[in-house]
Design a protein around this motif. Sequence first.
Motif, PDB file in Angstrom:
ATOM      1  N   MET A  96       0.836  -1.200   0.000  1.00  0.00           N
ATOM      2  CA  MET A  96       0.000   0.000   0.000  1.00  0.00           C
ATOM      3  C   MET A  96       0.871   1.250   0.000  1.00  0.00           C
ATOM      4  SD  MET A  96      -3.276  -0.217  -0.265  1.00  0.00           S
ATOM      5  CE  MET A  96      -3.700   1.397   0.350  1.00  0.00           C
ATOM      6  N   LEU A 100       0.569   4.152  -2.800  1.00  0.00           N
ATOM      7  CA  LEU A 100       0.210   5.519  -2.430  1.00  0.00           C
ATOM      8  C   LEU A 100       1.250   6.540  -2.888  1.00  0.00           C
ATOM      9  CD1 LEU A 100      -1.107   4.880   1.191  1.00  0.00           C
ATOM     10  CD2 LEU A 100      -2.471   5.403  -0.830  1.00  0.00           C
ATOM     11  N   TYR A 105       0.036   4.458  -9.901  1.00  0.00           N
ATOM     12  CA  TYR A 105      -1.097   3.858  -9.210  1.00  0.00           C
ATOM     13  C   TYR A 105      -2.126   4.898  -8.767  1.00  0.00           C
ATOM     14  CZ  TYR A 105       1.875  -0.312  -8.856  1.00  0.00           C
ATOM     15  OH  TYR A 105       2.662  -1.390  -9.124  1.00  0.00           O
ATOM     16  N   ARG A 106      -1.832   6.163  -9.008  1.00  0.00           N
ATOM     17  CA  ARG A 106      -2.674   7.225  -8.447  1.00  0.00           C
ATOM     18  C   ARG A 106      -4.135   7.101  -8.888  1.00  0.00           C
ATOM     19  NH1 ARG A 106      -1.030  12.287  -6.195  1.00  0.00           N
ATOM     20  NH2 ARG A 106      -2.853  13.615  -5.858  1.00  0.00           N
ATOM     21  N   ILE A 109      -5.845   4.354  -6.909  1.00  0.00           N
ATOM     22  CA  ILE A 109      -6.107   4.796  -5.539  1.00  0.00           C
ATOM     23  C   ILE A 109      -7.299   5.752  -5.500  1.00  0.00           C
ATOM     24  CG2 ILE A 109      -5.169   6.126  -3.608  1.00  0.00           C
ATOM     25  CD1 ILE A 109      -3.977   3.319  -3.835  1.00  0.00           C
ATOM     26  N   GLU A 110      -7.308   6.702  -6.422  1.00  0.00           N
ATOM     27  CA  GLU A 110      -8.395   7.690  -6.427  1.00  0.00           C
ATOM     28  C   GLU A 110      -9.743   7.053  -6.747  1.00  0.00           C
ATOM     29  OE1 GLU A 110      -7.064  10.662  -9.141  1.00  0.00           O
ATOM     30  OE2 GLU A 110      -5.822  11.698  -7.650  1.00  0.00           O
ATOM     31  N   PHE A 113      -9.775   3.484  -3.467  1.00  0.00           N
ATOM     32  CA  PHE A 113      -9.463   3.511  -2.037  1.00  0.00           C
ATOM     33  C   PHE A 113     -10.593   4.154  -1.231  1.00  0.00           C
ATOM     34  CE2 PHE A 113      -7.823   5.363   1.848  1.00  0.00           C
ATOM     35  CZ  PHE A 113      -7.168   4.274   2.417  1.00  0.00           C
ATOM     36  N   PHE A 136      -1.363  -4.319  -1.630  1.00  0.00           N
ATOM     37  CA  PHE A 136      -2.040  -3.711  -2.774  1.00  0.00           C
ATOM     38  C   PHE A 136      -1.952  -4.709  -3.925  1.00  0.00           C
ATOM     39  CE2 PHE A 136      -1.715  -1.423  -6.818  1.00  0.00           C
ATOM     40  CZ  PHE A 136      -2.872  -0.657  -6.794  1.00  0.00           C
TER      41      PHE A 136
END
Length: 421
Positions: A96, A100, A105-106, A109-110, A113, A136
Amino acid sequence: LDVHSPIHDICSDAIKKFDKKGFPTKKEEAWKYTSLNAVLKQNYNLYPKGDTGLEFKDVMRYFIHEIDSYKIAFVDGRYSSNLSATSHDGLDVCLMSSALSKPKYRIIIENYFNKVANTEDSLTALNTAFLKEGAFINIPKGKVVDKPIQILHFSTGKEPALMLQPRNLIVVGENAHVQIIERHQSLTDNPVLTNSVTEIFANKQAIVDYYKIQNDKQSASLIDNTYISQKRNSHAFVHTFSLGGNLTRNNLNFYHKDEHLDSTLKGITIIGDKQHVDHHTLVNHAYPNCESHQDYKGIFGDRSTGVFNGKVIVEKEAQKTNAFQQNNNILLDDKATINTKPQLEIFADDVKCSHGCTVGQLDEDALFYLRSRGIPAKEAKALLMYAFANNVLESVKIPEVKARINKLIAKKLGVNLGFEL
């Protein structure tokens, strides 16, 4: 977290929510039969020290080592590279903290997550507030993962008392398949409290096959919050084997986001002494033509206590729903107790829903029959208990996991049931 992190504000809000609500108490309906008071008396360390130099041979028995698998291991909340094996082809199995911090990976995540987790739940908020590490896993569209992924969390006992808050995010792309095995394990008798949160997203036609092996020491307590979001034609299976630990609370929540999907929740609980296992399940049917199947078996000895609260909600739009729920329990001793509450909340009129629960003792006639065939009393009881739990094991799709659970059950019952392991 860095102020530029995509989830900085989420974590800040979570701190405020937990600060306002605090730990749940028995005054709350969902915690009526489970008190955290004794567990929270410890002075837990939230920030353990670094790597402890554990070697694979020291902990190999806790892995399903009979099969080749991807492994992601944590020791006292920190990633352990020497216990892990995450080299892969075409899938993301990482940390993770990495997800992050890396721009690639943004967008994941957005988009995912904290999107299915219950942000109003105080323990989920506590986990989010102290987010530091976890697994992750991102399975791209069309990928059938060639071997299972094992997630293991070890606590070494270097701290007098330790609290761990792992956070897992698992995204399974369209038409992708994955099998995951998860375990939390203490290596000493020092108290450990784990407050875990896992979010799983099964996209269109995805298959997720998840196994939780809970067989920890009696100094360890686990609160497991698992949230699953399912899209059209997906299949999600979760098997939970609760065989050890002090206090175990499993909050398992399925949310249907489209039609023609299937959810399966199965569990086996075998405990004794003063152990406590609480299963709280939720399946939210919000779309038509979906199915859910729940089957939980419990065997309780000594002064152990069990709780089963299974809630199925069928929204007004969810016509043609097929929802099945069953909870069967055996009390081996007079002091053992089980509080079971199957709940159906149905707002649609064209559905097929059933639920039931039983609480009883071993069948004396069956026991007499086995004894009359020369089987000693202890083995006869064990055979009946194994048969009672067996239909949950039948749906386990990884033979080595089934063999391991057989072995753990036989050990728990104190007999050799003659399985080839």
